[in-house]
Enzyme design. Sequence first.
Site, PDB file in Angstrom:
ATOM      1  N   ASP A  64      35.152  46.252  34.575  1.00  0.00           N
ATOM      2  CA  ASP A  64      35.998  45.081  34.329  1.00  0.00           C
ATOM      3  C   ASP A  64      35.274  43.836  34.831  1.00  0.00           C
ATOM      4  O   ASP A  64      34.247  43.937  35.500  1.00  0.00           O
ATOM      5  CB  ASP A  64      37.365  45.230  35.008  1.00  0.00           C
ATOM      6  CG  ASP A  64      37.241  45.787  36.405  1.00  0.00           C
ATOM      7  OD1 ASP A  64      36.273  45.424  37.116  1.00  0.00           O
ATOM      8  OD2 ASP A  64      38.095  46.591  36.803  1.00  0.00           O
ATOM      9  N   ASP A  66      35.587  40.347  36.944  1.00  0.00           N
ATOM     10  CA  ASP A  66      36.358  39.542  37.887  1.00  0.00           C
ATOM     11  C   ASP A  66      35.741  38.153  37.984  1.00  0.00           C
ATOM     12  O   ASP A  66      34.524  37.995  37.959  1.00  0.00           O
ATOM     13  CB  ASP A  66      36.368  40.187  39.271  1.00  0.00           C
ATOM     14  CG  ASP A  66      37.104  41.519  39.262  1.00  0.00           C
ATOM     15  OD1 ASP A  66      37.990  41.692  38.411  1.00  0.00           O
ATOM     16  OD2 ASP A  66      36.775  42.374  40.096  1.00  0.00           O
ATOM     17  N   ASP A 145      32.495  42.949  50.674  1.00  0.00           N
ATOM     18  CA  ASP A 145      32.104  44.133  51.437  1.00  0.00           C
ATOM     19  C   ASP A 145      30.583  44.343  51.506  1.00  0.00           C
ATOM     20  O   ASP A 145      29.987  44.278  52.575  1.00  0.00           O
ATOM     21  CB  ASP A 145      32.844  45.398  50.969  1.00  0.00           C
ATOM     22  CG  ASP A 145      32.871  45.578  49.456  1.00  0.00           C
ATOM     23  OD1 ASP A 145      32.223  44.783  48.753  1.00  0.00           O
ATOM     24  OD2 ASP A 145      33.526  46.528  48.985  1.00  0.00           O
TER      25      ASP A 145
END
Length: 442
Positions: A64, A66, A145
């Site tokens: 996907d 983002d 992260d």
Amino acid sequence: MTSAGHIPIHSEPEIIPRSDHPVSRANISKNALKVLYRLKESGYQGHLVGGSVRDLLLGREPKDFDVATDAHPEDVRRLFRNCRLIGRRFRLAHVMFGREIIEVATFRGRQEPGDSNGAHHVDEDGRIVRDNVYGSIEDDALRRDFTVNALYYNIDDFSIIDYAGGMRDIEAGVLRLLGDPETRYREDPVRMLRAVRFATKLGFRIEPETEQSISTLAPLLGDIPPARLFDEMLKLFMSGSALDNFEMLRHYDLFRQLFPLTDESLTHQENEFPLTLINRGMANTDERVAAGKPVTPAFLFAVFLWEPVRYRAARLESEGQTPAQALQHAGSQIIAEQAAVMATPRRFSLPMREIWMLQLRLERKGGRRSQRVLDHPRFRAAYDFLLLRGAAGEVSQELCDWWTEYQDKHPQKREQEITKTRPRKRRRRRPRRRANAGDDQV
Ligand code: ATP
Ligand code: MG
């Protein structure tokens, strides 16, 4: 690519111009591009970020797309008619294009140790429980992260912005947590599961410091809400790397946090059956994913929890219950105990029980009974499960072969059964009330 060495906090980013990287608009979803261009035309920054940039750089197809921007969620909503604001902990805009959703997030502010303005809230374990403060793109980059997840593709000039040395790590195949690993794992223990998931998915090695504290901090996953663990579990075991993830999770003592009963049964096992069953189950799941066939969490759970259920059932049987009662009760108990760790929706736990209960009926063969088992809606999954048990040495190969042949000999009857019931069902049901048929198919 130029190499500017390691770039710590508060420094100029490395900007990789379009001529020096392979990310092409041809590989970016049209809808994501629409969102990026609309933001830019309205005077905002628009960047592709996270997994999509990482995957495009690696020549993989992103799952996907983002988007990160300096526009606030309310601004985003004003720009797009097809937009919904979601989330409490992270407020996000979802721009909807039919089935595709482009997630648009406003740059988050970074978390400062000892932050006292209350905007970020950290609990006694150091876990972030509230995080809704907006910041600069640099802040946003540094609270992500892994370095390879902190790259931005800037629609303004098609360059890639790298605050964290992510390009270098992409090239080296290294998964490195941003900042101090222990602090980052305490903020959000799920990052430990993500480390494993990305390492196997990308074939990256986990950088030693990022790796080091995982086994020690693994118990922090005990505080993660069961529903979030369930979602992570799906990503780990339904995306085509189930076997690798299973092995790596065990290696880092993380598997125990997800399936404590299973882990215990593997430690105390007297023979190789349970481990073989799981290994085979994971390998089969991966093959199905690779072949584009559907997989269901019900089957995965049935595989993981089988040994604990079998063990419990044997005890209940020795206490005088019939095999069917014992299996039924053991199933209920184990499901309830597992649910304390990981929330499992009933649409998965019900078929899982059926797969188990059908094993008893599959262990007997012959006569009219076999036909009834064959006609059971969960037969196919239960049969696949029986084959796993056969491969693990738990039931005889002869029994598996018998069922394989029996099906071959009886396909016609099944077809008839199905066509017979169809028109009746149609007349009774209203077409728009169709159940969600895809949910628990195997
Ligand atoms: P996938 O291919 O699995 O979607 P992804 O990297 O896009 O991989 P997402 O879970 O979709 O993973 O998250 C999108 C991005 O948000 C990540 O790349 C990362 O930058 C950031 N992110 C997600 N979860 C966390 C987290 N727990 N802590 C910090 N940053 C996170
Ligand atoms: Mg993603």
